[in-house]
Design an enzyme around this catalytic site. Structure first.
Site, PDB file in Angstrom:
ATOM      1  N   ASP A 183       0.861  -1.185   0.000  1.00 50.97           N
ATOM      2  CA  ASP A 183       0.000   0.000   0.000  1.00 50.97           C
ATOM      3  C   ASP A 183       0.894   1.231   0.000  1.00 50.97           C
ATOM      4  O   ASP A 183       2.120   1.113  -0.077  1.00 50.97           O
ATOM      5  CB  ASP A 183      -0.968  -0.024   1.197  1.00 50.97           C
ATOM      6  N   HIS A 253      -2.770   3.191  -4.582  1.00 53.90           N
ATOM      7  CA  HIS A 253      -2.144   2.730  -3.333  1.00 53.90           C
ATOM      8  C   HIS A 253      -0.690   2.318  -3.595  1.00 53.90           C
ATOM      9  O   HIS A 253      -0.217   1.299  -3.092  1.00 53.90           O
ATOM     10  CB  HIS A 253      -2.948   1.579  -2.718  1.00 53.90           C
ATOM     11  N   GLU A 317      -9.707   2.680  -5.394  1.00 53.00           N
ATOM     12  CA  GLU A 317      -9.392   4.061  -5.018  1.00 53.00           C
ATOM     13  C   GLU A 317      -8.220   4.655  -5.816  1.00 53.00           C
ATOM     14  O   GLU A 317      -7.381   5.354  -5.251  1.00 53.00           O
ATOM     15  CB  GLU A 317      -9.080   4.128  -3.514  1.00 53.00           C
TER      16      GLU A 317
HETATM   17  C1  ACM Z   1     -10.810  -0.440   0.257  1.00 53.72           C
HETATM   18  O1  ACM Z   1     -11.329  -0.305   1.373  1.00 53.72           O
HETATM   19  N1  ACM Z   1     -10.150   0.578  -0.296  1.00 53.72           N
HETATM   20  C2  ACM Z   1     -10.912  -1.654  -0.483  1.00 53.72           C
END
Ligand code: ACM
Length: 745
Positions: A183, A253, A317
């Site tokens: 991440d 991420h 995201e």
């Molecule tokens: C997530 O909570 N971004 C999968």
């Protein structure tokens, strides 16, 4: 509005002892079918267990170990025995088993190793008070995917913690560990060709004061798994029938990866270290060939390390600002004839997915992979509610239910001041138990695409093993029930079963969050009398109380609504299931002084945009206090505060680092202007635009680490009660000031 004061909640043993006389054993998960027989099988001190092959020996050895660990007789293997683990092709479900107990013998039958293992886990739960009730159980799970996700990127867990988690999962009949390995804040996966990913991408500097040690030197927070660690973890997983699903999150991420390998960046000014911020960061892998070459190396490594059939490639995201600004991404869109950046992500995921599938593995992605055209065989993990799962199932894609907030274990479990840090919305055990894994919107045919469900342990706020354990357990047991034997239905039936299972697991040394079992009290006064509203957040058992300072017993009066008191009183409360305690006792001193002293957990937030329980900024390691507020608007209301006669005020305050990446929303995080250089805590009458009653300068708090008690004068009010608003003035968001407690004197 709960007031948990003088709470004696320290690990009071709430012994739900083996209920000898009970007709139906309390098992969790509930088996699909259970027929009680007559009498009991009583294992002798040197009871023998017979097995037929390696798989049955492995399953039986797990059972034997559990029996011994929980203080039962020491069982041993033999070619013959009264307890037998047998192969039986007639038990056809892949994870199913048949368990037959008579006073003379015990048989666990299954066609698979997993079935024998689960049969042994059930048998262990049945052995209570030195005997096993005669019965026949035919059991198999409803869903093949009974998952838990652990985020090893935001905070790193040592390999032993992952292994212990896997063992516990297997004991609970959970069978998928989704391992979030990369991440923005860290890359934890070793990639032989690119050591920078872990040497640079595996270290961040904690935000705020925790980022500097006592000597003023920068603190590095590092961690990654070695190949050896991963092999050991996989071996443990195999022995407990848990499939590991590794995740490498792309194209978003990606900060840690890009900091390690700047050629992957989509921006000319790439980050130079993994982020210490939580939230959504802008950094995206670029769409150049070098980026795909790296991903090939990563997928090759995943395929070589992990034997399971699934590889998770993230997809969530990925805000597209960097691709919008990157001429190379724009050229790609044009050359491919794509509509926009979302379609570019669809193309990107399809390319990654094709490589994963060329290795004979199935790609999984978060539900955003639906937006840009999902690869045909990919599995969709639905997290933004269950809409993604509905869309996926209707279009013929397999899907896993993992919706926020209900299956997100970073949410707190009660309003208690003693909960671990986490997100503010409360996901109680009961609420989680009410989750329906078979959405009514789907036809039976479409429902077959729901592989199962999964709870996610995101670790931004779960810094310590203890916090993680308490956020995961016992809620993971509820998830196990939902995945194995829904519909769950009735909390009154399930709650006692959950408590019995917790009690059994404690004998193995397993820890739980027991805070929701401790009664809370909401205290108020009209100036003449006090009102006490007692509750137990877990809603397990009958809540009883005393008003004379004596311990609560199974014969004490049940709580039947608000209690009105006209004098100072010690109120005690405790829940009972029959004659057995269902949690610890709580004690509340109810008098004029305690009512004038209020913890922030018992105040209202002025807004509910992004409420969080956060650790104060005091120490790097060790105990830290937990503060509570909305990070978009730090402001608290003390409704009906007993203001009569007050002249002075004392406030305990602390600060937290403002390490939140909120994008455009940051424009809405504003503060009243300070009057002194360090700012102040303001106490106002009524709402937060009301008259200023007190202003406590923050200068002494700025000079100390951890919490600080500030004291000063407050304007007298006629009383008996008034609403007070508490807010801080500050120039900028970092550090963010928060209040722990306010006392009127
Ligand atoms: C997530 O909570 N971004 C999968």
């Amino acid at each position: 509005m709960r007031f948990a004061f003088l709470l004696l909640s320290f690990l009071v043993a709430f012994a739900v002892r083996a209920a000898e006389a009970e007709a139906t054993p309390k098992l969790l998960p509930q088996p699909s079918s259970m027929q009680m027989g007559e009498g009991f099988f009583r294992p002798s001190a040197d009871e023998r267990v017979a097995v037929v092959d390696d798989g049955s020996r492995e399953a039986a050895s797990r059972f034997i170990a559990l029996v011994e660990q929980s203080g039962g007789p020491r069982l041993s293997f033999h070619s013959t025995g009264r307890i037998r683990f047998l192969r039986d092709p007639a038990v056809s479900a892949p994870e199913g088993y048949r368990l037959t107990v008579t006073p003379e013998r015990v048989e666990v039958r299954a066609s698979t190793d997993a079935g024998l293992y689960y049969g042994g886990m059930t048998l262990w739960q049945l052995l209570q008070g030195g005997r096993i009730p005669a019965l026949v159980i035919d059991d198999k799970p409803e869903f093949g995917w009974r998952g838990l996700m652990i985020d090893s990127a935001r905070h790193f867990q040592p390999p032993e913690e992952i292994q212990a988690l896997i063992v516990r999962m297997g004991q609970a009949k959970l069978n998928r560990l989704h391992w979030h390995l990369t991440d923005d804040q860290g890359w934890r996966l070793p990639i032989a060709k690119h050591p920078e990913l872990t040497s640079i991408g595996g270290c961040r500097r904690p935000a705020g004061a925790a980022g500097t040690d006592a000597q003023g030197q920068p603190v590095r927070y590092c961690g990654h798994y070695s190949r050896e660690d991963i092999r050991d973890i996989i071996a443990t997983a195999a022995a407990h029938h848990v499939t590991i699903v590794p995740e490498v999150d792309v194209p978003g991420h990606a900060t840690a990866a890009i900091a390690a390998l700047p050629k992957l960046a989509s921006t000319p000014t790439p980050p130079t270290e993994p982020s210490a911020y939580w939230g959504i960061l802008p950094n995206l892998f670029n769409t150049e060939d070098a980026s795909f070459a790296l991903l090939k190396d990563v997928v090759d490594e995943l395929v070589a390390l992990f034997p399971g059939p699934y590889i998770h490639m993230g997809g969530d995201e990925a805000v597209k600002d960097q691709w919008k600004a990157d001429p190379r991404a724009q050229a790609r869109i044009k050359a491919l004839g794509l509509k926009d950046e979302t379609a570019l992500q669809g193309w990107y995921m399809a390319r990654v997915g094709a490589y994963v599938e060329a290795h004979g593995r199935r790609m999984i992605g978060w539900d955003e992979i639906l937006d840009g055209g999902v690869p045909a065989d990919a599995i969709v993990m639905s997290w933004r509610g269950i809409d993604g799962a509905i869309t996926a199932a209707r279009s013929g894609h397999d899907t896993v239910l993992s919706p926020a907030p209900i299956l997100y274990l970073d949410h707190r479990q009660s309003a208690s001041a003693h909960e671990p840090p986490g997100r503010g919305e409360i996901v109680t055990w009961k609420r989680l138990h009410g989750f329906d894994p078979a959405p009514a919107q789907l036809t039976p045919e479409q429902r077959r695409h729901i592989l199962g469900l999964q709870a996610n342990m995101w670790t931004e706020h779960a810094r310590t093993p203890g916090y993680r354990q308490r956020m995961i357990w016992p809620r993971a047991l509820v998830v196990a029930e939902l995945g194995w034997s829904p519909p769950a239905g009735d909390w009154a039936e399930f709650g006692p079963r959950l408590l019995a299972r917790m009690q059994r697991d404690k004998a193995l040394g397993h820890g739980f969050n027991e805070t929701p079992l401790a009664p809370l009290a909401a205290l108020s006064t009209d100036g003449r009398a006090f009102t006490v509203e007692l509750s137990q957040p877990a809603e397990i058992g009958t809540l009883r109380h005393t008003l004379d300072g004596s311990p609560v017993t199974p014969d004490s009066a049940p709580v039947a609504g608000p209690i009105r008191l006209d004098r100072a009183t010690e109120v005690r409360a405790r829940a009972f299931l029959g004659s057995e305690p269902a949690g610890p006792e709580s004690r509340f001193e109810v008098n004029a002084a305690t009512l004038r002293n209020r913890h922030v957990a018992d105040m209202e937030l002025c807004s509910n945009k992004l409420p969080l329980r956060l650790e104060d900024d005091g120490e790097t390691d060790g105990e830290r206090r937990i503060l509570w507020g909305d990070i978009m608007q730090t402001c608290w209301m003390w409704r009906q505060a007993p203001v009569g006669g007050m002249a002075r005020v004392a406030a305990t305050v602390g600060s937290v680092p403002y390490n939140f990446s909120l994008g455009d929303d940051m424009r809405n995080v504003t503060f009243a202007a300070p009057k002194t250089p360090a700012g102040e805590l303001e106490i106002r009458l009524g709402d937060c635009e009301g008259r200023l009653l007190a202003s406590l300068p923050l200068a002494p708090a700025v000079a100390t680490r951890g919490l600080t008690r500030l004291e000063g004068a407050i304007e007298a009010l006629p009383g008996p009660t008034a609403d007070l608003c508490l807010r801080f003035t500050q120039k900028a968001a970092d550090p963010l000031w928060m209040i722990e407690r306010l006392e009127l004197k």
